[in-house]
Enzyme design. Structure first.
Site, PDB file in Angstrom:
ATOM      1  CG  HIS A  25      -2.639   3.493  -3.975  1.00  0.00           C
ATOM      2  ND1 HIS A  25      -3.659   4.052  -3.245  1.00  0.00           N
ATOM      3  CD2 HIS A  25      -1.783   4.515  -4.262  1.00  0.00           C
ATOM      4  CE1 HIS A  25      -3.437   5.335  -3.088  1.00  0.00           C
ATOM      5  NE2 HIS A  25      -2.321   5.661  -3.706  1.00  0.00           N
ATOM      6  CG  HIS A  34      -2.610   6.993  -8.091  1.00  0.00           C
ATOM      7  ND1 HIS A  34      -2.756   8.358  -8.180  1.00  0.00           N
ATOM      8  CD2 HIS A  34      -2.288   6.743  -6.810  1.00  0.00           C
ATOM      9  CE1 HIS A  34      -2.521   8.905  -7.008  1.00  0.00           C
ATOM     10  NE2 HIS A  34      -2.245   7.948  -6.142  1.00  0.00           N
ATOM     11  CG  HIS A  72       3.596   9.701  -1.721  1.00  0.00           C
ATOM     12  ND1 HIS A  72       3.326  10.591  -0.695  1.00  0.00           N
ATOM     13  CD2 HIS A  72       2.402   9.429  -2.310  1.00  0.00           C
ATOM     14  CE1 HIS A  72       2.025  10.850  -0.667  1.00  0.00           C
ATOM     15  NE2 HIS A  72       1.446  10.159  -1.640  1.00  0.00           N
ATOM     16  CG  ASP A 103       0.070   5.896  -0.401  1.00  0.00           C
ATOM     17  OD1 ASP A 103       0.292   5.076   0.505  1.00  0.00           O
ATOM     18  OD2 ASP A 103      -1.019   6.479  -0.536  1.00  0.00           O
TER      19      ASP A 103
END
Length: 267
Positions: free
Chosen positions: A136, A140, A232, A85
């Protein structure tokens, strides 16, 4: 040649009859065409990658994307999905790609739209290595579940468009809400646009940099069935994540796990 008034009337009458016949024919044919060209949902029939209709009489099954949050890897038994991510990041994404390549692992990268704009070459590198792409959102926003539906839609669809612009022709098959901030509306928007809402079942919290032993302990503990593991490559120093993947991926392989992607369609 000069036409008499009688000739004009005859020609007009003939044209009216022809127009009526054509109208009746169109009315009869239209339902048949609609039945051929439309799916039960009213969308156009499936086409091949070249844009032509597929099949000769037999219609292929349409992919049905579930709005439910996926937390399972595709497949059965000892299958596992690795997800990455918050990137791409010019320092950490290439290092994670290297570790994945060394271990022959395909992952799913959940990409932030603005970072895709900043580093489109990294999005292309991710796709070129055969990894899946996940939307995503634009930037964010972990509070988007408290925002209006119009805002959620903008975040989801604009984020997807930013990723697609970086790597034209490559599908964005998943949507992951920042921090898991899903809503029923956001899940429906994602599914309607071909993206399975994507959660996770194992979170080592590598983003908080708890130290390599803590990350490894979290991911090498008892794993649920067909786990989806969260890592991540963006949002800060990811050296611990790189080190954890270097240790974790061979460990999984040695225990018979097969690496796959998260479940995307309905059963």
């Amino acid at each position: 040649m000069r036409m008499t008034s009688t000739s004009v009337r005859r020609r007009r009458a003939g044209a009216a009859v022809a127009a009526t016949a054509l109208g009746l024919l169109a009315a009869a044919v239209a339902p048949a065409l609609a039945a051929t060209d439309a799916s039960p949902t009213g969308r156009s029939r499936e086409t091949s990658s070249s844009g032509s209709a597929t099949g000769s009489g037999a219609r292929p099954a349409r992919t049905v994307i579930s709005p439910a949050i996926s937390r399972l890897a595709q497949g059965t038994g000892r299958d596992i999905a690795i997800t990455i991510d918050d990137g791409p990041d010019p320092k950490w994404t290439p290092q994670i790609l290297r570790v994945l390549r060394q271990n022959n692992v395909k992952a799913t990268f959940c990409i932030v739209g603005t970072r895709a704009q900043e580093h489109p070459e990294l999005v292309r590198a991710v796709a070129a290595d055969g990894h899946q792409l996940c939307d995503h959102t634009v930037d964010h926003d972990v509070t988007m579940d408290h925002k209006p539906v119009a805002y959620q839609r903008q975040q989801i669809l604009d984020g997807k468009a930013m990723i697609e612009k970086a790597v034209p022709g490559v599908a964005v098959n998943y949507y992951r809400a920042p921090g898991g901030a899903f809503t029923p509306e956001s899940r429906a928007i994602a599914a309607a646009n071909g993206m399975r809402p994507l959660g996770w079942s194992v979170d080592p919290q590598d983003w908080s940099r708890p130290g390599l032993p803590a990350i490894v302990s979290a991911v090498e503990g008892k794993l649920p069935e067909r786990p989806t593991v969260l890592f991540h490559d963006g949002g800060g120093d990811r050296s611990q994540t790189v080190a954890a993947l270097e240790q974790y991926l061979p460990w999984l392989r040695a225990r018979g796990y097969t690496f796959t992607f998260p479940a995307r369609t309905t059963p």
